[in-house]
Design a protein around this motif. Structure first.
Motif, PDB file in Angstrom:
ATOM      1  N   HIS A  39      20.702  27.157 -21.913  1.00 46.94           N
ATOM      2  CA  HIS A  39      21.470  28.407 -21.901  1.00 46.94           C
ATOM      3  C   HIS A  39      21.074  29.313 -23.066  1.00 46.94           C
ATOM      4  N   PHE A  72      19.454  27.876 -13.767  1.00 45.83           N
ATOM      5  CA  PHE A  72      18.634  26.804 -14.334  1.00 45.83           C
ATOM      6  C   PHE A  72      19.377  25.496 -14.075  1.00 45.83           C
ATOM      7  N   VAL A 103      23.798  29.012 -16.066  1.00 47.55           N
ATOM      8  CA  VAL A 103      23.087  27.896 -16.682  1.00 47.55           C
ATOM      9  C   VAL A 103      24.109  26.939 -17.284  1.00 47.55           C
TER      10      VAL A 103
END
Length: 372
Positions: free
Chosen positions: A235, A291, A255
């Motif tokens: 992050h 992600f 994320v």
């Protein structure tokens, strides 16, 4: 290879004509000797046109072959044309023209020695012009390809020099600009500090873009990049990279704060910025950055909600200069793929109901278990 094949065919001919075994063995020995000479001869030291003497020797062996078969030129004609084709790939027209006399003698003399009728002798009037015409056509095409290759080589040298010059020369003025901005920042008011901070971030980004240009040249010349990989909180990586995106851009990050990825921080930033910039330029907001980690590794996804990419373009989207246009030269996604491969991952474009998702995969950090 041509002489080796001719020698082997002479040996095979013994099975069909055992009465001329001695002559055919002589022809095979001559052809195989020329094959060895062609393979092992120091031709580069002898000069550009030195291999032409192999052609002259080849015509002599063809004549010997015709005589060995009692004046049957069924095999001589095709090999004579093949010899001319080989010569046309390597020599200019004046050498091909000089070959016309020895080639004609190699064809006619054994026919005359074996008492062939005038009709057979007259076949030289058809075969030789055809062989020469074929050779001239091949020579013209080969010359065109050589000229084109040299032109592309010069362009590549110019491109490499331009990239190196641009990447190196841009650093000096950037350093000066950065020093001035840092001095101004010390005495600036709050609103000015914000603007100067943005200018400093963009200056740093331009410096990294210059490094990226050098990366392009390094990838082209060596085929690989040296990475400085280390564990990083995902992050924070995404947050730092997105700080270079303009504030009014609709970019959203999703994320997991506990996700730790094993990447080169600077290269990862290049990847993410190239993907986000492309999504903002060619797609429509919002741009979503995700992600995640699964059983195969880490997965970075940058999705837009634009018109998408046609199916026929997606397979070649990450090629060099694949989809350049008025707004770019088509290097951004190619660099993304090269950086992904350098990390041990891949890059791909995936269709969505609205828009497209650019996906880059990375191997999970060593020793990490996939998150469920």
């Amino acid at each position: 290879m041509l002489f080796a094949v001719a020698g082997l065919l002479a040996l095979v001919g013994i099975l069909n004509d055992p009465l001329h075994t001695g002559r055919l063995l002589l022809v095979a020995a001559c052809d195989l000797t020329l094959a060895v000479a062609g393979l092992l001869g120091p031709w580069r030291r002898l000069g550009r046109y030195a291999p032409g003497f192999l052609g002259l020797a080849g015509f002599a062996v063809l004549g010997l072959s015709t005589w060995s078969f009692g004046g049957v030129a069924a095999g001589t004609g095709p090999f004579l044309v093949l010899l001319y084709a080989w010569a046309a790939l390597h020599f200019p027209r004046w050498i091909l023209s000089l070959f016309a006399l020895p080639a004609t003698l190699a064809y006619l003399v054994p026919l005359i020695m074996t008492g062939q009728p005038p009709l057979v002798l007259g076949s030289a009037a058809v075969l030789m012009p055809i062989a020469l015409a074929v050779a001239f056509l091949i020579e013209a095409q080969a010359r065109h390809l050589r000229d084109e290759r040299e032109r592309l080589s010069r362009i590549e040298q110019w491109r490499a020099a331009m990239i190196n010059t641009l990447a190196h020369d841009v650093r000096a003025p950037l350093g000066t600009v950065r020093l001035v901005l840092e001095e101004l920042e010390e005495t600036a008011t709050a609103p000015q500090t914000k603007m100067i901070g943005a200018a400093l971030r963009q200056t740093s980004r331009i410096a990294r873009l210059a490094d990226g240009l050098l990366d392009v040249q390094r990838i082209d010349s060596t085929g690989h990049l040296k990475l400085d990989r280390a564990p990083h909180p995902a992050h924070l990586l995404v947050k730092d990279a997105l700080s270079y995106v303009r504030e009014d851009a609709d970019v959203r990050a999703e994320v997991d704060e506990n996700l730790v990825v094993y990447v080169d921080k600077q290269r990862f930033e290049q990847i993410l910025m190239n993907l986000v910039t492309n999504a903002l330029r060619y797609g429509r907001p919002p741009v979503i950055v995700r992600f995640t980690r699964d059983a195969t590794g880490d997965r970075l996804e940058v999705r837009d909600h634009g018109p998408g990419i046609p199916d026929h373009l997606r397979p070649r989207l990450f090629g060099q200069f694949a989809v350049g246009g008025d707004q770019g030269v088509g290097l951004g996604l190619w660099i993304v793929r090269q950086l992904a491969v350098a990390h041990g991952g891949q890059a791909a474009a995936e269709a969505r109901e609205r828009g497209v998702a650019m996906v880059v995969t990375f191997p999970a950090p060593p020793g990490d278990q996939p998150q469920q």
